[in-house]
Design a protein around this motif. Structure first.
Motif, PDB file in Angstrom:
ATOM      1  N   ALA A  10       0.800  -1.232   0.000  1.00  0.00           N
ATOM      2  CA  ALA A  10       0.000   0.000   0.000  1.00  0.00           C
ATOM      3  C   ALA A  10       0.833   1.282   0.000  1.00  0.00           C
ATOM      4  O   ALA A  10       0.280   2.369  -0.028  1.00  0.00           O
ATOM      5  CB  ALA A  10      -0.935  -0.001   1.211  1.00  0.00           C
ATOM      6  N   GLY A  11       2.167   1.148   0.017  1.00  0.00           N
ATOM      7  CA  GLY A  11       3.023   2.344   0.150  1.00  0.00           C
ATOM      8  C   GLY A  11       2.917   3.294  -1.034  1.00  0.00           C
ATOM      9  O   GLY A  11       2.480   2.920  -2.123  1.00  0.00           O
ATOM     10  N   TRP A  12       3.374   4.530  -0.829  1.00  0.00           N
ATOM     11  CA  TRP A  12       3.295   5.572  -1.861  1.00  0.00           C
ATOM     12  C   TRP A  12       4.296   5.343  -2.992  1.00  0.00           C
ATOM     13  O   TRP A  12       4.078   5.796  -4.116  1.00  0.00           O
ATOM     14  CB  TRP A  12       3.599   6.947  -1.261  1.00  0.00           C
ATOM     15  N   GLY A  13       5.436   4.741  -2.648  1.00  0.00           N
ATOM     16  CA  GLY A  13       6.489   4.587  -3.657  1.00  0.00           C
ATOM     17  C   GLY A  13       7.053   5.923  -4.093  1.00  0.00           C
ATOM     18  O   GLY A  13       7.271   6.173  -5.277  1.00  0.00           O
ATOM     19  N   THR A  14       7.318   6.807  -3.122  1.00  0.00           N
ATOM     20  CA  THR A  14       7.742   8.183  -3.468  1.00  0.00           C
ATOM     21  C   THR A  14       9.086   8.215  -4.208  1.00  0.00           C
ATOM     22  O   THR A  14       9.322   9.131  -4.987  1.00  0.00           O
ATOM     23  CB  THR A  14       7.864   9.067  -2.213  1.00  0.00           C
ATOM     24  N   ARG A  15       9.930   7.199  -3.957  1.00  0.00           N
ATOM     25  CA  ARG A  15      11.234   7.214  -4.634  1.00  0.00           C
ATOM     26  C   ARG A  15      11.085   7.014  -6.139  1.00  0.00           C
ATOM     27  O   ARG A  15      12.023   7.209  -6.875  1.00  0.00           O
ATOM     28  CB  ARG A  15      12.149   6.132  -4.047  1.00  0.00           C
ATOM     29  N   PHE A  16       9.923   6.605  -6.551  1.00  0.00           N
ATOM     30  CA  PHE A  16       9.708   6.314  -7.967  1.00  0.00           C
ATOM     31  C   PHE A  16       8.692   7.248  -8.617  1.00  0.00           C
ATOM     32  O   PHE A  16       8.197   6.969  -9.704  1.00  0.00           O
ATOM     33  CB  PHE A  16       9.246   4.866  -8.136  1.00  0.00           C
ATOM     34  N   PRO A  24       1.158   1.089  -9.245  1.00  0.00           N
ATOM     35  CA  PRO A  24       1.924   0.554  -8.109  1.00  0.00           C
ATOM     36  C   PRO A  24       3.318   0.116  -8.535  1.00  0.00           C
ATOM     37  O   PRO A  24       3.468  -0.500  -9.590  1.00  0.00           O
ATOM     38  CB  PRO A  24       1.116  -0.677  -7.685  1.00  0.00           C
ATOM     39  N   LYS A  25       4.315   0.415  -7.717  1.00  0.00           N
ATOM     40  CA  LYS A  25       5.678  -0.019  -8.074  1.00  0.00           C
ATOM     41  C   LYS A  25       5.761  -1.545  -8.077  1.00  0.00           C
ATOM     42  O   LYS A  25       6.585  -2.130  -8.769  1.00  0.00           O
ATOM     43  CB  LYS A  25       6.713   0.577  -7.122  1.00  0.00           C
ATOM     44  N   GLU A  26       4.878  -2.191  -7.308  1.00  0.00           N
ATOM     45  CA  GLU A  26       4.872  -3.660  -7.258  1.00  0.00           C
ATOM     46  C   GLU A  26       4.462  -4.261  -8.604  1.00  0.00           C
ATOM     47  O   GLU A  26       4.651  -5.449  -8.836  1.00  0.00           O
ATOM     48  CB  GLU A  26       3.909  -4.154  -6.169  1.00  0.00           C
ATOM     49  N   ARG A 101      -7.708  -3.398   3.055  1.00  0.00           N
ATOM     50  CA  ARG A 101      -7.415  -2.021   2.649  1.00  0.00           C
ATOM     51  C   ARG A 101      -6.750  -1.237   3.789  1.00  0.00           C
ATOM     52  O   ARG A 101      -7.324  -1.128   4.881  1.00  0.00           O
ATOM     53  CB  ARG A 101      -8.745  -1.377   2.281  1.00  0.00           C
ATOM     54  N   GLN A 102      -5.565  -0.700   3.521  1.00  0.00           N
ATOM     55  CA  GLN A 102      -4.950   0.246   4.461  1.00  0.00           C
ATOM     56  C   GLN A 102      -5.423   1.633   4.029  1.00  0.00           C
ATOM     57  O   GLN A 102      -5.029   2.132   2.972  1.00  0.00           O
ATOM     58  CB  GLN A 102      -3.414   0.157   4.393  1.00  0.00           C
ATOM     59  N   LYS A 103      -6.301   2.217   4.845  1.00  0.00           N
ATOM     60  CA  LYS A 103      -6.973   3.438   4.380  1.00  0.00           C
ATOM     61  C   LYS A 103      -6.048   4.651   4.358  1.00  0.00           C
ATOM     62  O   LYS A 103      -6.225   5.565   3.578  1.00  0.00           O
ATOM     63  CB  LYS A 103      -8.192   3.722   5.252  1.00  0.00           C
ATOM     64  N   LEU A 106       0.111   4.761   6.890  1.00  0.00           N
ATOM     65  CA  LEU A 106       0.741   5.145   8.158  1.00  0.00           C
ATOM     66  C   LEU A 106       1.961   4.291   8.465  1.00  0.00           C
ATOM     67  O   LEU A 106       2.361   4.157   9.606  1.00  0.00           O
ATOM     68  CB  LEU A 106      -0.287   5.053   9.298  1.00  0.00           C
ATOM     69  N   GLY A 107       2.533   3.672   7.449  1.00  0.00           N
ATOM     70  CA  GLY A 107       3.775   2.935   7.625  1.00  0.00           C
ATOM     71  C   GLY A 107       3.615   1.434   7.478  1.00  0.00           C
ATOM     72  O   GLY A 107       2.511   0.887   7.543  1.00  0.00           O
ATOM     73  N   LEU A 108       4.779   0.779   7.309  1.00  0.00           N
ATOM     74  CA  LEU A 108       4.791  -0.671   7.110  1.00  0.00           C
ATOM     75  C   LEU A 108       4.195  -1.414   8.316  1.00  0.00           C
ATOM     76  O   LEU A 108       3.427  -2.368   8.161  1.00  0.00           O
ATOM     77  CB  LEU A 108       6.245  -1.120   6.854  1.00  0.00           C
TER      78      LEU A 108
HETATM   79  P1  UTP Z   1       8.782   1.299   1.555  1.00  0.00           P
HETATM   80  O1  UTP Z   1       9.659   1.610   2.683  1.00  0.00           O
HETATM   81  O2  UTP Z   1       9.426   0.849   0.291  1.00  0.00           O
HETATM   82  O3  UTP Z   1       7.819   2.550   1.310  1.00  0.00           O
HETATM   83  O4  UTP Z   1       7.750   0.198   2.051  1.00  0.00           O
HETATM   84  P2  UTP Z   1       7.017   2.995   0.050  1.00  0.00           P
HETATM   85  O5  UTP Z   1       6.045   4.023   0.477  1.00  0.00           O
HETATM   86  O6  UTP Z   1       6.422   1.837  -0.694  1.00  0.00           O
HETATM   87  O7  UTP Z   1       8.127   3.616  -0.920  1.00  0.00           O
HETATM   88  P3  UTP Z   1       8.964   4.982  -0.752  1.00  0.00           P
HETATM   89  O8  UTP Z   1       9.923   4.759   0.370  1.00  0.00           O
HETATM   90  O9  UTP Z   1       7.972   6.089  -0.494  1.00  0.00           O
HETATM   91  O10 UTP Z   1       9.647   5.142  -2.082  1.00  0.00           O
HETATM   92  C1  UTP Z   1       8.059  -1.174   2.115  1.00  0.00           C
HETATM   93  C2  UTP Z   1       6.818  -1.971   1.776  1.00  0.00           C
HETATM   94  O11 UTP Z   1       5.774  -1.647   2.675  1.00  0.00           O
HETATM   95  C3  UTP Z   1       4.605  -1.228   2.000  1.00  0.00           C
HETATM   96  C4  UTP Z   1       5.099  -0.781   0.617  1.00  0.00           C
HETATM   97  O12 UTP Z   1       4.086  -0.931  -0.367  1.00  0.00           O
HETATM   98  C5  UTP Z   1       6.312  -1.682   0.369  1.00  0.00           C
HETATM   99  O13 UTP Z   1       5.963  -2.906  -0.252  1.00  0.00           O
HETATM  100  N1  UTP Z   1       3.944  -0.148   2.778  1.00  0.00           N
HETATM  101  C6  UTP Z   1       4.656   0.917   3.217  1.00  0.00           C
HETATM  102  C7  UTP Z   1       2.600  -0.237   3.031  1.00  0.00           C
HETATM  103  O14 UTP Z   1       1.925  -1.229   2.632  1.00  0.00           O
HETATM  104  N2  UTP Z   1       1.985   0.754   3.737  1.00  0.00           N
HETATM  105  C8  UTP Z   1       2.660   1.839   4.192  1.00  0.00           C
HETATM  106  O15 UTP Z   1       2.029   2.717   4.838  1.00  0.00           O
HETATM  107  C9  UTP Z   1       4.028   1.916   3.928  1.00  0.00           C
END
Ligand code: UTP
Length: 295
Positions: A10-16, A24-26, A101-103, A106-108
């Motif tokens: 669910a992460g933002w993938g901001t580095r990409f 999704p980067k995935e 769903r992670q609404k 808020l982090g891993l």
């Molecule tokens: P990352 O540390 O790679 O964060 O998360 P990110 O947001 O995906 O990418 P950046 O750092 O902003 O570029 C590690 C894993 O945890 C998931 C991400 O999808 C990734 O697979 N994650 C991270 C979540 O599911 N939810 C979150 O709130 C944060």
């Protein structure tokens, strides 16, 4: 018995960004297969069939990828593309996933906690959606075996260069018998001077359900996010955590440079691509070198 795996995606993938604004980067391709499919295949080969994705609102393509696409199947059938059709059908029937769903991102740690109702009170695996491991299914099996033997959480670690430790969660470990390690401490992204070792957390974990309690008690850390490493530090106070050393290649696909390296290495394993790409690269490198050498 470890039967379930949680895949936080669910992460933002901001580095990409901007590539990850809508994609999704995935789902980024390693040539022609999305990263997430490698991770699902690794789990299936290791005998884990119950897969729980923690997704968000911009992650729909992952759901579509593992679903049936009747229009595409019909098109391929009519076009007589049997081989690719079989492959597409295989992916549609690969798993019976659960999507949670992670609404809010808020982090891993928060993502893992979101999966609690789907996991229940049993041990489970967590596999990060952007890390591919060479011989990944052997590693997952090895971690599950370690869990069966000791009944406690197991995290995968791999050696990184000293200067690289600042990018990872780093573990201090102790060998208790040959090849068996326990974690003594965990530090998130230390400087090379502070780091207790060069063993980095690598994106595969087996947890006892106790981790959920710890996640609930974890205060937001860096960037206001609930960090999984912080919850593991709390867990360390209650239970032993074992470490499993990964000796194979770790492919990080979550940032542009490592992603490109990953695509290149996989291309070198493909007979249909390798020679042509190498010829192109030889030529491109010689042109670049001429430019650099020009006075
Ligand atoms: P990352 O540390 O790679 O964060 O998360 P990110 O947001 O995906 O990418 P950046 O750092 O902003 O570029 C590690 C894993 O945890 C998931 C991400 O999808 C990734 O697979 N994650 C991270 C979540 O599911 N939810 C979150 O709130 C944060």
């Amino acid at each position: 018995m470890v039967r379930k795996a949680v895949l936080p995606v669910a992460g933002w993938g901001t580095r990409f960004l901007p590539a990850t604004k809508a994609m999704p980067k995935e789902m980024f391709p390693i040539i022609d297969k999305p990263v997430i499919q490698f991770i699902v295949e690794e789990l299936l080969e290791a005998g884990i069939e119950n897969i729980i994705f923690v997704t968000g609102r911009h992650k729909r393509p992952i759901e579509h990828h593992f679903d049936i696409n009747t229009d595409l199947e019909k098109h391929l059938e009519e076009a007589g593309k049997r081989e690719v059709l079989e492959n597409i059908r295989e992916i549609s029937h690969m798993i019976n996933p659960i999507y949670v769903r992670q609404k809010e991102q808020l982090g891993l740690g928060h993502a893992v906690l979101t999966a609690e109702p789907a996991v229940g009170g049993e041990p489970f695996l967590v596999s990060l959606g952007d890390i591919i491991l060479e011989k990944g299914s052997e590693i997952v099996r090895g971690m599950v075996d370690t869990f069966q033997r000791f009944g406690k959480s197991v995290i995968a670690l791999h050696e990184v260069e000293r200067e690289e430790v600042k990018k990872y969660g780093i573990a201090k470990v102790k060998e208790i018998e040959e090849g068996v390690y326990i974690v003594e401490d965990l530090v998130e992204k230390p400087s090379p001077e502070e780091a207790p070792s060069n063993l980095a957390i690598v994106g595969r974990y087996v947890f006892t359900p106790k981790i959920f309690e710890m996640l609930r008690d974890t205060k937001p850390g860096k960037g206001g996010e609930i960090q999984l490493t912080d919850a593991m530090r709390l867990l360390l106070k209650e239970e032993v955590i074992y470490a499993y050393k990964v000796e194979t290649r770790v492919y990080d696909t979550g940032n542009p440079v490592d992603y490109l390296k990953t695509v290149f290495e996989f291309a070198m394993k493909r007979e249909d691509i390798k020679e042509e790409l190498l010829a192109y690269l030889r030529n491109a490198i010689s042109k670049q070198t001429q430019l650099i050498d020009r006075p």
